[in-house]
Design an enzyme around this catalytic site. Structure first.
Site, PDB file in Angstrom:
ATOM      1  N   ALA A 152      20.032  47.155 -13.391  1.00  0.00           N
ATOM      2  CA  ALA A 152      18.820  48.306 -13.376  1.00  0.00           C
ATOM      3  C   ALA A 152      19.274  48.930 -12.342  1.00  0.00           C
ATOM      4  CB  ALA A 152      17.563  47.538 -13.629  1.00  0.00           C
ATOM      5  N   TYR A 153      19.527  48.757 -11.027  1.00  0.00           N
ATOM      6  CA  TYR A 153      19.416  49.318 -10.032  1.00  0.00           C
ATOM      7  C   TYR A 153      20.699  50.256  -9.780  1.00  0.00           C
ATOM      8  CZ  TYR A 153      18.795  50.722  -4.910  1.00  0.00           C
ATOM      9  OH  TYR A 153      18.906  51.394  -3.896  1.00  0.00           O
ATOM     10  N   CYS A 154      21.936  49.534 -10.255  1.00  0.00           N
ATOM     11  CA  CYS A 154      23.139  50.364 -10.385  1.00  0.00           C
ATOM     12  C   CYS A 154      23.079  51.336 -11.413  1.00  0.00           C
ATOM     13  CB  CYS A 154      24.333  49.346 -10.718  1.00  0.00           C
ATOM     14  SG  CYS A 154      24.839  48.201  -9.466  1.00  0.00           S
ATOM     15  N   SER A 156      20.363  53.214 -12.414  1.00  0.00           N
ATOM     16  CA  SER A 156      19.460  53.949 -11.830  1.00  0.00           C
ATOM     17  C   SER A 156      20.388  54.942 -10.936  1.00  0.00           C
ATOM     18  CB  SER A 156      18.206  53.433 -11.374  1.00  0.00           C
ATOM     19  OG  SER A 156      18.482  52.701 -10.349  1.00  0.00           O
TER      20      SER A 156
END
Length: 299
Positions: A152-154, A156
């Site tokens: 998710a972080y990557c 985004s």
């Protein structure tokens, strides 16, 4: 070297209640800027603003709420007369495998990190066009190095990097400059929160140097402030990230070979503890969850 002055400029920082945002607001204030802090935690925002001088202001707003951000932009311009710099810094994270992740938490990371950044730009670009100002989008090493257990972080952060690069060409003829800021693991509540998970911390220690260590906050933020003063296209909170730009195309290939070996070793523990990492990471993540819960009760 003497720090470049930002005297007379008005700078807006989102995600400014703690971590990079709060430290950056202090750094910009020390260089003479008048700062406007935006975030979700009123007490923390008030405390951080008090450290930024008598003219600093703070506004409570969710970056995914475009109407609220537009209202903040209007209020900032009404109070200070202009906006010269906007730093889209607000961000949250989850950790763990994609299939074990909570779909709602996964979606929230995308909403805050990516859509929150686009809403920040949409709300403040009229003021930046009027001042021929500068928008800095905070991305991450995660946008250069897509890593397992951080989907998710990557996703985004890769998204906000691409958004900022695309936007740069659209607004350049209107006098606005757009930059992208990159940070590796930096000593913030988010990273400390992630390190509370033994399995995630162990996975990170096996990353290749220099990506496997945590870097102090203050020097990283001073580098970002330097980039803002220069209105740079690329801003690197850790100097070695500049070199990573040259090899970033090869990094997924390397990780594709290394990561399966590491994951195989920790997979049983990863599965056993999956339920413990379904929420957002760190105090900022907790603040986001609390704010959303309060809005649901209010509605």
């Amino acid at each position: 070297m003497p720090k470049q002055s930002l005297a007379g400029q008005v700078a807006v920082v989102t995600g400014a209640a703690r971590g990079v945002g709060a430290e950056l607001a202090r750094a910009l204030s020390a260089r003479g800027a008048t700062v406007a802090l935006v975030g979700l935690e009123p007490k923390e925002l008030e405390r951080a603003a008090a450290e930024c001088g008598p003219d600093a202001g703070w506004w409570e707003a969710d970056v995914t709420d475009l109407a609220a951000l537009r209202s903040v932009a209007e209020q900032v311009v009404d109070r200070y007369g202009r906006v010269d710099v906007v730093v889209a810094n607000a961000g949250i994270a989850i950790g763990g495998s994609f299939l074990d992740s909570d779909p709602e938490a996964f979606q929230r990371v995308i909403e805050v990190n990516l859509l929150g950044s686009t809403s920040t730009a949409r709300a403040f670009l009229p003021a930046l066009i009027a001042s021929r100002g500068y928008l800095l989008q905070i991305a991450s090493l995660a946008s250069m190095t897509p890593a397992p257990l951080m989907t998710a972080y990557c996703a985004s952060k890769s998204g906000v990097e691409a958004f900022a690069h695309a936007l740069r060409g659209e607004v350049a003829n209107q006098g606005v400059r757009v930059g992208v800021g990159y940070l590796s693991w930096t000593d913030t509540d988010m990273v400390r929160g992630a390190d509370e998970d033994d399995v995630m911390r162990e996975m990170r220690t096996h990353l290749p140097w220099p990506t496997n260590r945590t870097y102090p906050l203050a020097p990283a933020v001073q580098r970002i402030a330097d980039g803002i003063a220069r209105r740079s296209v690329h801003v690197y909170a850790q100097g070695w990230l500049r070199g990573y730009q040259l090899i970033r195309g090869q990094i997924p290939l390397v990780l594709g070979r290394i990561a399966p070996l590491q994951l195989r070793a920790i997979e049983p523990r990863l599965r056993e503890t999956a339920d413990a990492r379904r929420g957002l990471v760190g105090r900022g993540g907790a603040a986001d969850e609390q704010a959303r819960a309060a809005r649901k009760v209010g509605s």
